[in-house]
Enzyme design. Structure first.
Site, PDB file in Angstrom:
ATOM      1  N   GLU A 128       0.823  -1.205   0.000  1.00 25.86           N
ATOM      2  CA  GLU A 128       0.000   0.000   0.000  1.00 25.86           C
ATOM      3  C   GLU A 128       0.859   1.257   0.000  1.00 25.86           C
ATOM      4  O   GLU A 128       0.529   2.250  -0.674  1.00 25.86           O
ATOM      5  CB  GLU A 128      -0.937  -0.008   1.209  1.00 25.86           C
ATOM      6  CG  GLU A 128      -2.096  -0.982   1.104  1.00 25.86           C
ATOM      7  CD  GLU A 128      -1.676  -2.418   1.276  1.00 25.86           C
ATOM      8  OE1 GLU A 128      -2.400  -3.323   0.789  1.00 25.86           O
ATOM      9  OE2 GLU A 128      -0.620  -2.664   1.919  1.00 25.86           O
ATOM     10  N   HIS A 164     -10.902  -6.046   8.131  1.00 26.92           N
ATOM     11  CA  HIS A 164     -11.586  -5.805   6.860  1.00 26.92           C
ATOM     12  C   HIS A 164     -12.861  -4.987   7.047  1.00 26.92           C
ATOM     13  O   HIS A 164     -13.722  -4.980   6.168  1.00 26.92           O
ATOM     14  CB  HIS A 164     -11.966  -7.135   6.186  1.00 26.92           C
ATOM     15  CG  HIS A 164     -10.808  -8.016   5.853  1.00 26.92           C
ATOM     16  ND1 HIS A 164     -10.229  -8.833   6.786  1.00 26.92           N
ATOM     17  CD2 HIS A 164     -10.126  -8.188   4.703  1.00 26.92           C
ATOM     18  CE1 HIS A 164      -9.232  -9.504   6.224  1.00 26.92           C
ATOM     19  NE2 HIS A 164      -9.141  -9.123   4.963  1.00 26.92           N
TER      20      HIS A 164
END
Length: 337
Positions: free
Chosen positions: A60, A129
Site C-alpha cells: 500500500e 476488513h
C-alpha cells in the site's frame, strides 16, 4: 435510465473518466485482470489496456507513493486500496506527501489523485476488513474526504473527485455495494450478487464535492449521517413516525455547513449518526460545529449514535452497527431533551 448497483456505478465512473482523459490511470492490488476483490474495476484492463489499468505489488505504501509521483508528473491516478483497513502502511505517504504537495511546493505541483477504499462492515470480515477510518483523513489539511450513500452519487462524486486538482479520499461503504439496503441488518453483503438499486445515467456527469443532500425533509429534528447510516436514519424516522430531516453529508471535507445550519436552526435539535467508533469519530467534529454555529437555536443537547469504542467485534458485527433501534432511541432522546 439504467439501474446500477454501486459497484457498477463506480466502475462506470472510472470508465467514463478514462475515456475522456488519457491521463487517468487505475491501479492497485488485483484490479487488472481479476477486476478487483469487489469487481469494481472488472473489464477496465481489457478495454483500456495494461498501461492504464494494472496490478500493483502488495504494498500500500508503494501504491500511494507511486501515485503521488504520477500525479506530480501530470497523470491522474485513481488507485484502489483493497480494504480501508490496509491503508495504514500508506498513511504517511497520504499525509506527508499527497496532502502537502501543493503547499510545500508553493503551488508549483499538485496531486490530482483519488484513493478509493471499501470501508465499514457487512461482510463478516472481522477486525482487519471492516474499519471506518474517515476521521483519520478529515483531520488532515489538504485532503478531501467523500463517502457516497447511493449509486447515482457514487458515480457523480467519483468523476468529480478524479477531475479535482487535489487528493481525494473516496470511501465506499461495502454494505451498499450491491443493495438494496433498507436500513436493517438482515443480511451480509454478497459481492458476487447483483441487485438493482438506483438509477444512474450513462455518460459524464458530476455531483459537486462539498454539497450535502436532504434525503428526508422534516421539522422536528435534524439527523446528520453519511454512507450506510443514511439508510439507517431513514428507516428509524419511518418506524418512529418522528418528523426527522435526514441530511446525507456526502462529502465530509469540504463540509456543507450551510445546509447543516439551515436545518438545525429550523428543527432546533440534532442527532449525529455514523458507523465508526464514538470517541474522536467525525461526529465529534460535527457536534462541535453545530454547537458553535447553532447554539442559540438548539432546544436540546446534541445526541450521537456510533459504533462501540472497542476493536471491531467480529462475532457481534450486527450488534456493533448503529441500527434503526439505536437511532430511534436517539431521536426520542433529542425530542425529550
Amino acid at each position: 435510465m439504467p439501474r446500477r448497483t454501486m459497484i457498477e456505478a463506480i466502475r462506470d465512473a472510472m470508465a467514463v473518466s478514462m475515456e475522456r482523459d488519457d491521463d487517468v490511470v487505475v491501479f492497485g492490488e488485483d484490479v487488472g485482470y481479476f477486476g478487483g476483490v469487489f469487481r469494481c474495476t472488472q473489464g477496465l484492463q481489457a478495454r483500456f489496456g495494461k498501461s492504464r489499468c494494472f496490478d500493483a505489488p502488495i504494498s500500500e505504501l508503494g501504491i500511494v507513493g507511486a501515485a503521488v509521483g504520477m500525479a506530480a508528473y501530470g497523470l491522474k491516478p485513481c488507485i484502489e486500496i483493497q480494504f480501508a483497513d490496509y491503508m495504514y502502511p500508506a498513511y504517511d505517504q497520504i499525509v506527508s506527501e499527497a496532502a502537502r504537495l501543493r503547499y510545500r511546493s508553493g503551488g508549483q505541483f499538485t496531486a490530482p489523485m483519488v484513493v478509493r477504499m471499501p470501508t465499514g462492515g457487512g461482510i463478516f470480515g472481522g477486525q482487519t476488513h471492516s474499519q471506518s477510518p474517515e476521521a483519520l483523513f478529515t483531520h488532515v489539511a489538504g485532503l478531501k474526504t467523500v463517502v457516497p450513500s447511493n449509486p447515482y452519487d457514487a458515480k457523480g462524486l467519483l468523476i468529480a473527485a478524479i477531475e479535482d486538482p487535489d487528493p481525494v479520499i473516496f470511501l465506499e461503504p461495502k454494505r451498499l455495494y450491491n443493495g438494496p439496503f433498507d436500513g436493517h441488518h438482515d443480511r451480509p453483503v454478497t459481492p458476487w450478487a447483483r441487485h438493482d438499486l438506483g438509477e444512474v445515467p450513462d455518460g459524464h456527469y458530476t455531483v459537486p464535492l462539498g454539497k450535502a443532500a436532504i434525503r428526508r425533509e422534516g421539522a422536528a429534528v435534524t439527523v446528520l449521517a453519511y454512507g450506510t447510516i443514511v439508510h439507517v436514519a431513514e428507516a428509524a424516522a419511518a418506524e418512529t413516525g418522528i418528523d426527522a430531516e435526514v441530511i446525507d453529508l456526502r462529502t465530509l471535507l469540504p463540509l456543507d455547513m450551510e445546509t447543516i445550519e439551515a436545518s438545525v436552526r429550523k428543527t432546533g435539535r440534532c442527532v449525529i449518526a455514523h458507523e465508526a467508533t464514538l470517541t474522536s469519530g467525525f461526529g465529534a467534529e460535527l457536534a462541535a460545529l453545530v454547537q458553535e454555529s447553532c447554539f442559540y437555536h438548539l432546544e436540546a443537547p446534541i445526541v450521537r449514535v456510533a459504533g462501540w469504542d472497542t476493536p471491531y467485534p467480529h462475532a457481534q458485527e450486527w450488534a456493533y452497527f448503529p441500527g434503526p433501534e439505536r437511532v430511534s432511541r436517539a431521536l426520542r432522546a433529542a425530542l425529550e431533551g
